[in-house]
Design an enzyme around this catalytic site. Sequence first.
Site, PDB file in Angstrom:
ATOM      1  CD1 TRP A  81      49.109  42.740  38.931  1.00 23.17           C
ATOM      2  CD2 TRP A  81      47.828  40.940  39.316  1.00 23.17           C
ATOM      3  NE1 TRP A  81      48.709  42.231  37.720  1.00 23.17           N
ATOM      4  CE2 TRP A  81      47.932  41.131  37.924  1.00 23.17           C
ATOM      5  CE3 TRP A  81      47.065  39.869  39.789  1.00 23.17           C
ATOM      6  CZ2 TRP A  81      47.304  40.303  36.999  1.00 23.17           C
ATOM      7  CZ3 TRP A  81      46.440  39.041  38.869  1.00 23.17           C
ATOM      8  CH2 TRP A  81      46.556  39.258  37.497  1.00 23.17           C
TER       9      TRP A  81
ATOM     10  CG  ASP B 223      53.488  40.100  43.221  1.00 25.98           C
ATOM     11  OD1 ASP B 223      54.298  39.654  42.393  1.00 25.98           O
ATOM     12  OD2 ASP B 223      52.260  40.194  42.994  1.00 25.98           O
TER      13      ASP B 223
ATOM     14  CE  LYS C 119      52.111  39.435  34.239  1.00 26.07           C
ATOM     15  NZ  LYS C 119      51.722  39.243  35.611  1.00 26.07           N
TER      16      LYS C 119
END
Length: 356
Positions: free
Chosen positions: A102, A169, A193
């Site tokens: 990511w 993030d 998530k």
Amino acid sequence: MKKHNYSAGPCILPQEVFEKSAQAILNFNDSGLSLLEMSHRSKDFVAVMEEARALVIELLGLEGKGYSALFLAGGASLEFLMVPYNLMKENGKAAYLDTGTWASGAIKEAKLFGETLIVGSSKEESYNHIPKGYNIPTDVDYFHCTSNNTIYGTQMKEFPSVDTLLVCDMSSDIFSRQLDFSQFDLIYAGAQKNMGPAGATLVVIKEEILGKNGRIIPSMLDYAKHIKAESMYNTPPVFPIYASLLTLQWLKNLGGIAAIEKINNAKAALLYAEIDRNPLFRGAAAVEDRSNMNATFLLNDEAHAATFDAMWKAAGISGLPGHRSVGGYRASMYNALPLESVQVLVDVMKELESKI
Ligand SMILES: *Cc1c(COP(=O)(O)O)cnc(C)c1O
């Protein structure tokens, strides 16, 4: 029977969230309308949006500190480009920490906008740890990091103090542990998530950092426009926002982040203790960087995989295989996963040991 759901995302949510959001689809607030068929400008939905935005700020301890919370669409992946679009100056540069898939996705997008320095990377070691001792140049427009690396099971325990903007993030560990959230200038997280269903992305921004990079930003990608429009620049994803609100209310009633952090620590301690004790297994990530959200582990002897897989499936466990790019196992222990589910997994691991 309800599974012990270890899915890495979309993830388990509290049962009451599923029940209340199902009810809202049928008849929202006794309005005689489904949540899905009413105007997002209606009094009922505007109240949802306002409460959700306020609750984010409250739970993160950011009240009165100049932050604004937005619920946008496009996933965390769209933030990979909205961040440089809004924060990197023309001919500017940014610093990134490369801690996994990511993070490198975010780096790829930043390169479209300007010089993108990778100040530390654990790529050569298959991202099994968080790089340390890196230097962040003072002349960058911002520093970007990923707090929890969902695929590799590593988590940043500390964040560098920077002379620039700090962007993070937090897709896979937001609302899971106490941090001084005011050290960050911009936080983003895909809802699916640890906060809600897929379809909404949370962005928390210190408002004063915006409007300073000299770029012309397309409206839908401009944080300032979304703030001005109170997160309703266009039709927002109403259902994931409502389900996120219910999850945030559940968290608040539980005692907020301080209370869930204790439970998350207990879950992680229970599972890692078994990974370390049981001679059949080993952890995948460096011990000091282990994630409390996603525990990655491997069988020492792959020959036991079929037996182990059959056993955990029979125990009602779901979603345990590791990410397709790394293999092994990954137990995602997001906020809504109960401690009892971790005990079930640990019992299966012990049972495997006694069988072999
Ligand atoms: C899943 C994930 C993403 C991507 O999220 P999308 O909402 O699917 O775009 C980004 N960062 C991290 C840390 C993730 O876990």
